[in-house]
Design an enzyme around this catalytic site. Structure first.
Site, mmCIF file in Angstrom:
data_model
loop_
_atom_site.group_PDB
_atom_site.id
_atom_site.type_symbol
_atom_site.label_atom_id
_atom_site.label_comp_id
_atom_site.label_asym_id
_atom_site.label_seq_id
_atom_site.Cartn_x
_atom_site.Cartn_y
_atom_site.Cartn_z
ATOM 1 N N ASN A 1 -11.531 -4.552 5.859
ATOM 2 C CA ASN A 1 -10.585 -3.499 6.236
ATOM 3 C C ASN A 1 -9.935 -3.778 7.594
ATOM 4 O O ASN A 1 -8.733 -3.593 7.764
ATOM 5 C CB ASN A 1 -11.275 -2.127 6.250
ATOM 6 N N VAL B 1 -14.757 8.139 -4.063
ATOM 7 C CA VAL B 1 -15.418 6.883 -4.447
ATOM 8 C C VAL B 1 -16.416 7.117 -5.578
ATOM 9 O O VAL B 1 -16.455 6.376 -6.569
ATOM 10 C CB VAL B 1 -16.140 6.252 -3.227
ATOM 11 N N GLU C 1 -17.508 -0.732 -1.835
ATOM 12 C CA GLU C 1 -16.332 -0.591 -2.699
ATOM 13 C C GLU C 1 -15.100 -1.041 -1.933
ATOM 14 O O GLU C 1 -15.067 -0.968 -0.714
ATOM 15 C CB GLU C 1 -16.190 0.859 -3.182
ATOM 16 N N PHE C 2 -14.097 -1.474 -2.695
ATOM 17 C CA PHE C 2 -12.836 -1.920 -2.078
ATOM 18 C C PHE C 2 -11.665 -1.202 -2.751
ATOM 19 O O PHE C 2 -10.647 -1.803 -3.063
ATOM 20 C CB PHE C 2 -12.694 -3.442 -2.210
ATOM 21 N N CYS D 1 -9.616 5.218 5.691
ATOM 22 C CA CYS D 1 -10.512 4.065 5.927
ATOM 23 C C CYS D 1 -10.115 3.190 7.116
ATOM 24 O O CYS D 1 -10.949 2.926 7.986
ATOM 25 C CB CYS D 1 -10.567 3.183 4.682
ATOM 26 N N LYS E 1 -17.850 22.457 -7.853
ATOM 27 C CA LYS E 1 -17.221 21.187 -8.211
ATOM 28 C C LYS E 1 -17.875 20.599 -9.470
ATOM 29 O O LYS E 1 -17.189 20.103 -10.370
ATOM 30 C CB LYS E 1 -17.384 20.216 -7.037
ATOM 31 N N GLU F 1 -6.786 4.144 -2.462
ATOM 32 C CA GLU F 1 -6.346 5.424 -3.017
ATOM 33 C C GLU F 1 -5.030 5.205 -3.747
ATOM 34 O O GLU F 1 -4.169 4.458 -3.292
ATOM 35 C CB GLU F 1 -6.168 6.463 -1.908
HETATM 36 C C1 UDX Z 1 -7.988 0.755 2.194
HETATM 37 C C2 UDX Z 1 -8.371 -0.638 1.673
HETATM 38 O O1 UDX Z 1 -7.189 -1.310 1.186
HETATM 39 C C3 UDX Z 1 -9.420 -0.522 0.590
HETATM 40 O O2 UDX Z 1 -9.813 -1.829 0.155
HETATM 41 C C4 UDX Z 1 -10.627 0.225 1.165
HETATM 42 O O3 UDX Z 1 -11.634 0.374 0.192
HETATM 43 C C5 UDX Z 1 -10.203 1.583 1.705
HETATM 44 O O4 UDX Z 1 -9.149 1.417 2.664
HETATM 45 P P1 UDX Z 1 -6.486 2.789 1.363
HETATM 46 O O5 UDX Z 1 -6.962 3.541 2.552
HETATM 47 O O6 UDX Z 1 -6.435 3.496 0.062
HETATM 48 O O7 UDX Z 1 -7.387 1.487 1.128
HETATM 49 O O8 UDX Z 1 -5.006 2.301 1.731
HETATM 50 P P2 UDX Z 1 -4.163 0.927 1.656
HETATM 51 O O9 UDX Z 1 -3.440 0.822 0.385
HETATM 52 O O10 UDX Z 1 -4.982 -0.223 2.034
HETATM 53 O O11 UDX Z 1 -3.081 1.236 2.804
HETATM 54 C C6 UDX Z 1 -3.501 1.503 4.139
HETATM 55 C C7 UDX Z 1 -2.311 1.767 5.023
HETATM 56 O O12 UDX Z 1 -1.553 0.580 5.218
HETATM 57 C C8 UDX Z 1 -1.339 2.801 4.486
HETATM 58 O O13 UDX Z 1 -0.934 3.641 5.543
HETATM 59 C C9 UDX Z 1 -0.199 1.952 3.940
HETATM 60 O O14 UDX Z 1 1.024 2.631 3.895
HETATM 61 C C10 UDX Z 1 -0.182 0.820 4.929
HETATM 62 N N1 UDX Z 1 0.418 -0.426 4.405
HETATM 63 C C11 UDX Z 1 -0.180 -1.121 3.395
HETATM 64 C C12 UDX Z 1 1.581 -0.925 4.975
HETATM 65 O O15 UDX Z 1 2.138 -0.329 5.913
HETATM 66 N N2 UDX Z 1 2.092 -2.098 4.517
HETATM 67 C C13 UDX Z 1 1.509 -2.822 3.507
HETATM 68 O O16 UDX Z 1 2.026 -3.903 3.162
HETATM 69 C C14 UDX Z 1 0.340 -2.303 2.925
#
Ligand code: UDX
Length: 433
Positions: free
Chosen positions: A206, A14, A149-150, A258, A38, A153
């Site tokens: 989330n 982040v 933050e939103f 997350c 780092k 990854e």
């Molecule tokens: C998430 C939030 O989206 C983000 O806003 C926050 O800041 C951090 O947590 P991230 O952990 O990077 O982000 O993953 P994300 O893209 O949201 O996916 C989370 C999980 O849901 C993954 O395992 C993904 O494969 C799954 N997923 C997502 C699905 O199974 N189907 C979908 O349609 C979307």
């Protein structure tokens, strides 16, 4: 342009994304981290995480002179007007976030902050943290602003540069608006709230998304049994503006750094305040069931027992576009298979070393390409939505396998190509042919 330098404390995922992106907007940014190695690597432009576009963003920031890296929080905070705290807040083991790192850093930098400096919490922190930090700093001239933050990854840079909204919460409205102003170039709506609301917005967002995923995965299970197709259902639901088309892709459950942590933390916050919130528990239970169902399909494909059966896994990371294995649904499914005696061979474009058993994962032998993973495998299961899995030669895939079933946990395999290669394709969310 912001009047004053920005310090970003913590150069993790982040912090580094925020620092590099804020520098690209023209702000002067100094990133402070406790890890001297780092800091040295980052100063040379070496980015330790896989995040598309981040290397270029860091390189540009360094070249422009607007992005620098220093060792230690104090060195960064001193002389800065905005201090973004982008520090780890791990699960403390009881569902609550462990805030020791945040409070230690605040206690360290508090006395050296410039008069009128603004402390900004960017990491996900429990409700009341801004209030607690204000007490830890104990300086009336220092404002504390929650600015969650939103970032996702794999698309963090794009998310940062195209925000849906900027949330700023503080008891000091002027300070909150000054922080929102740092992002003015984006033209995104600013949501100015109390610190408690801002802190809760992050958890609520989330947990809501996790709930949406659990919901569609349960609809998928139902679709399979009644002869419907979850993708068609999601499409039909998504046109309703109140629902929206995103986050309705079925899969082997949700995971990552997350969603599991934040869903648990929100449940704990609710319980601590004696508020009943059964949806949160159901969201997690449904996710476990989604993973059970994929394991059930693999077991069925292996003829009812997984003992000694070689299962090939395509995809190990928690989603495509990242090398992050934390709380990966792929590994959660793999763990279920291993517990029943399956022998696991995995391929993932972002992973090159064997996965060693831990609390959220089993042992997986990792091979360097998708075709080697299927050698001698009875069943192939697709667990992460890497685009390459749609492009592979299924005839070649079939050659190395002893069995002829693909369990497609991510809707990546073309049914016609699978049939042509002699595979039985077991999808999620619609009946198998
Ligand atoms: C998430 C939030 O989206 C983000 O806003 C926050 O800041 C951090 O947590 P991230 O952990 O990077 O982000 O993953 P994300 O893209 O949201 O996916 C989370 C999980 O849901 C993954 O395992 C993904 O494969 C799954 N997923 C997502 C699905 O199974 N189907 C979908 O349609 C979307």
């Amino acid at each position: 342009m912001a009047d004053g330098r920005i310090a970003v404390i913590g150069s993790g995922y982040v912090g580094l994304t925020s620092g590099a992106c804020l520098a690209s907007l023209g702000h002067d940014v100094v990133c402070g981290d406790s890890d001297a190695t780092k800091v040295a690597a980052l100063s040379r432009g070496e980015v330790p995480i896989l995040e598309p576009g981040l290397d270029e963003m860091v390189a540009k920031g360094i070249a422009s002179g607007r992005l620098t890296f220093v060792h230690g929080a104090t060195a960064a905070a001193k002389g800065s007007r905005y201090i973004f705290l982008c520090l780890p807040t791990p699960d403390g083991g009881d569902g609550r976030a462990d805030l020791r790192i945040v409070h230690n850093v605040v206690a360290e930098i508090g006395p050296v902050l410039d008069p009128g400096a603004i402390l900004v919490t960017k990491s996900t922190v429990p409700v009341g943290t801004a209030h607690d930090i204000t007490a830890t700093v104990a300086r009336p001239d220092i404002a504390v602003v929650s600015n969650p933050e939103f970032l996702q990854e794999g698309t963090a840079v794009r998310n940062f540069m195209n925000p849906d909204r900027i949330v700023v919460g503080s008891t000091d409205r002027v300070a909150a608006e000054a922080v929102a102003e740092l992002y003015a170039a984006f033209g995104a709506p600013s949501v100015v709230t109390s610190p408690e609301s801002s802190e809760l917005i992050k958890y609520a967002s989330n947990a809501f998304l996790a709930m949406k995923l659990s919901f569609i995965n349960s609809i998928g299970a139902l679709a399979e049994t009644v002869g419907a197709d979850v993708a068609e259902i999601a499409n039909g639901m998504g046109f309703d503006e109140r629902i929206g088309p995103k986050f309705l892709r079925t899969g082997p459950g949700w995971g990552g750094s997350c969603f599991p942590k934040d869903t648990r933390a929100l449940a704990t916050i609710a319980a601590d305040h004696h508020v009943q919130f059964p949806l949160l528990e159901a969201t997690t239970v449904s996710n476990d069931q989604a993973q059970d169902r994929v394991a059930d399909k693999v077991r069925a494909a292996a003829g009812g027992s997984l003992d000694g059966v070689v299962v090939a896994l395509w995809g190990l990371t928690f989603k495509a576009g990242t090398d992050d294995l934390r709380d990966s649904p792929a590994l959660a499914v793999a763990g279920r298979l291993a517990a029943e005696g399956a022998v696991l061979r995995g391929y993932d474009p972002a992973i090159s070393v064997d996965v060693k058993a831990g609390k959220d994962r089993p042992d997986v032998t990792v091979v360097p390409d998708a075709y080697s993973a299927v050698a001698g495998a009875e069943v192939l299961v697709v667990l992460t939505e890497w685009p390459i899995f749609s492009e592979l030669d299924l005839v070649k895939t079939a050659e190395g396998m002893t069995g002829r079933t693909i369990v497609d946990g991510r809707g990546m395999i073309d049914p016609a190509a699978a049939a042509a290669a002699g595979f039985r394709l077991v999808p999620l969310g619609r009946p198998a042919h």
